[in-house]
Design a protein around this motif. Structure first.
Motif, PDB file in Angstrom:
ATOM      1  N   ALA A  68       0.834  -1.192   0.000  1.00 20.22           N
ATOM      2  CA  ALA A  68       0.000   0.000   0.000  1.00 20.22           C
ATOM      3  C   ALA A  68       0.876   1.251   0.000  1.00 20.22           C
ATOM      4  CB  ALA A  68      -0.921   0.011   1.211  1.00 20.22           C
ATOM      5  N   LEU A  69       0.382   2.309  -0.565  1.00 16.00           N
ATOM      6  CA  LEU A  69       1.125   3.567  -0.568  1.00 16.00           C
ATOM      7  C   LEU A  69       1.200   4.120   0.858  1.00 16.00           C
ATOM      8  CD1 LEU A  69      -0.445   5.373  -3.684  1.00 16.00           C
ATOM      9  CD2 LEU A  69       1.385   3.677  -3.607  1.00 16.00           C
ATOM     10  N   GLY A  70       2.385   4.579   1.218  1.00 13.89           N
ATOM     11  CA  GLY A  70       2.563   5.176   2.534  1.00 13.89           C
ATOM     12  C   GLY A  70       3.034   4.218   3.597  1.00 13.89           C
ATOM     13  N   ILE A  71       3.168   2.924   3.280  1.00 11.38           N
ATOM     14  CA  ILE A  71       3.684   1.946   4.238  1.00 11.38           C
ATOM     15  C   ILE A  71       5.212   1.951   4.143  1.00 11.38           C
ATOM     16  CG2 ILE A  71       3.756  -0.478   4.891  1.00 11.38           C
ATOM     17  CD1 ILE A  71       1.078   0.791   5.399  1.00 11.38           C
ATOM     18  N   PRO A  72       5.913   2.214   5.242  1.00 15.55           N
ATOM     19  CA  PRO A  72       7.376   2.375   5.176  1.00 15.55           C
ATOM     20  C   PRO A  72       8.130   1.047   5.138  1.00 15.55           C
ATOM     21  CG  PRO A  72       6.631   2.726   7.422  1.00 15.55           C
ATOM     22  CD  PRO A  72       5.391   2.507   6.592  1.00 15.55           C
ATOM     23  N   VAL A  73       7.909   0.273   4.094  1.00 14.64           N
ATOM     24  CA  VAL A  73       8.663  -0.958   3.870  1.00 14.64           C
ATOM     25  C   VAL A  73       9.149  -0.941   2.431  1.00 14.64           C
ATOM     26  CG1 VAL A  73       7.360  -2.262   5.591  1.00 14.64           C
ATOM     27  CG2 VAL A  73       6.584  -2.240   3.225  1.00 14.64           C
ATOM     28  N   GLY A  74      10.109  -1.807   2.145  1.00  8.32           N
ATOM     29  CA  GLY A  74      10.654  -1.843   0.812  1.00  8.32           C
ATOM     30  C   GLY A  74       9.691  -2.464  -0.188  1.00  8.32           C
ATOM     31  N   GLY A  75      10.061  -2.345  -1.452  1.00  8.77           N
ATOM     32  CA  GLY A  75       9.261  -2.941  -2.514  1.00  8.77           C
ATOM     33  C   GLY A  75       8.485  -1.909  -3.292  1.00  8.77           C
ATOM     34  N   GLY A  76       8.305  -2.229  -4.572  1.00  2.74           N
ATOM     35  CA  GLY A  76       7.590  -1.315  -5.441  1.00  2.74           C
ATOM     36  C   GLY A  76       6.284  -1.908  -5.915  1.00  2.74           C
TER      37      GLY A  76
END
Length: 406
Positions: A306-314
């Motif tokens: 989800a947008l805004g979740i501070p984890v890696g990955g696109g």
């Protein structure tokens, strides 16, 4: 003979008790004789009431919230003239009728201009006049309050309309052969939430479809959703590559959200000009349906956060081979979260697939609440989910149906 105690005591008089008609009148008068006379006039005037008498503005302030009307002398020990009126009005007083001496009629006129409902000259006041002045003052304030509430309601309705246009715009598609249907239903409280959608066709014929949902529910989430939807269309019209849009949209989210824990889910599709292939991007959002019947979930091997979740990955693209004829349904989770049965189970994806198939076959059971201005297919689908749920959905729901007939 009416006895009055010390100035801080409450003295009640008046009428048979009737919660619907008894007016609570606060008499602010330092002269005991004048206060007694006011009380007698109120009784003789036939006005159902109860009175509280105090001698100063300071004492009056603690009684304002429990009063329907204030009879205020303009010559008090702790406040003179308009100063007394200004203090009680600033404290949120109910309607005020000022009492003046025979030589202070100009002060009475000034008091009305400053916010009093009326003024009375003490020497000219009789029971009927006093009762009528109190009654009219209360009625005028109620009319003013009603008018103010109506105006505020109209302003809120206009703001909601503008916000709805920003969240739920008219699709910008030129290709007449492309089927585009959209719909939205607010949740149980009737307020807009953070659900949004858009459909835009680029000059090269590529059509981008997007449905999003800001976490939470309320005006702040709706405003943020409107901002993100507007930003998404701006990026599309600016020719930004589909594989770059979600990253840039996340930057907008980070800059505009009120709290760092706010996130947004998005489902986005880029339909290629040949209309046979498309790229699907999922950012923590429910998987769209390929409509039948039988309907089925689209492939979702490439899912992003989800947008805004501070984890890696696109947000990698899932290439879809759509073929010559297809219809896809994008939606927010308000549909999946509808409760069914005894209220302990959710409709879920399986239930939504069934409602979608029955909608397309024309045998879906609805709640009869398809609006005249609603797309008939999407409206029947939403109504079918509502029927399963048993009324208004808890969360708002946005739906986009896009299709190609070859």
């Amino acid at each position: 003979m009416h006895g009055f105690a010390a100035r801080d005591d409450v003295v009640r008089s008046g009428a048979p008790e009737d919660d619907d008609t008894v007016l609570r009148i606060l008499v602010v008068e330092d002269d005991e004789g004048d206060a007694v006379l006011v009380r007698e006039h109120l009784q003789d005037g036939g006005l159902p009431h109860e009175t509280v008498w105090v001698r100063t503005v300071d004492d009056a302030l603690s009684h304002l919230a429990a009063s329907d009307c204030v009879l205020l002398d303009l010559g008090l020990p702790d406040a003179m003239g308009l100063g007394a009126l200004q203090r009680v009005l600033a404290a949120g007083a109910p309607p005020v009728v000022v009492l003046t001496g025979l030589s202070d009629t100009d002060a009475g006129v000034e008091a009305v201009a400053a916010g009093a409902q009326d003024y009375l000259v003490k020497g000219d006041v009789g029971p009927d006049l006093l009762a009528r002045a109190v009654r009219y003052a209360v009625q005028r304030r109620r009319l003013e309050d009603t008018g103010r509430a109506l105006y505020q309601s109209l302003v809120r309705a206009a703001e909601t309309t503008r916000l709805e246009r920003a969240l739920l715009p008219t699709p910008a598609v030129r290709d007449p052969r492309l089927e585009v249907r959209v719909g939205y239903r607010a949740g149980r409280d009737g307020l807009l939430g953070g659900d949004f959608y858009d459909v835009v066709e680029r000059p090269d014929g590529t059509v981008l479809v997007m449905v999003g949902d800001v976490c939470g529910h309320g005006p702040d989430e709706a405003a943020l959703g409107a901002t993100l939807r507007t930003a998404w269309r701006t990026l599309v019209l600016a020719g930004i590559g589909a594989d770059e849009i979600l990253e840039l949209l996340e930057r907008v989210l980070a800059a505009e959200r009120a709290r760092p824990e706010i996130f947004t889910t998005v489902s986005m599709l880029a339909v290629h000009p040949d209309r046979r292939t498309a790229d699907l991007y999922l950012a923590g959002h429910p998987v769209p349906l390929r409509l039948g019947p039988p309907s089925a979930l689209l492939p979702a091997g490439q899912r992003g956060r989800a947008l805004g979740i501070p984890v890696g990955g696109g947000w990698p693209a899932e290439r879809l081979e759509l073929g010559d004829r297809w219809r896809l349904l994008f939606y927010t989770d308000g549909l999946l979260e509808a409760t069914v049965g005894d209220g302990t189970q959710r409709l879920g994806k399986a239930g939504l697939l069934e409602v979608a198939d029955r909608t397309l076959r024309g045998d879906v059971e609805t709640d009869g609440a398809v609006r005249p201005d609603e797309d008939p297919v999407v409206g029947m689908l939403l109504s079918g989910v509502r029927a399963r749920h048993g009324g208004d959905l808890v969360d708002d729901a946005a739906v986009v149906l896009v299709g190609w007939g070859g």
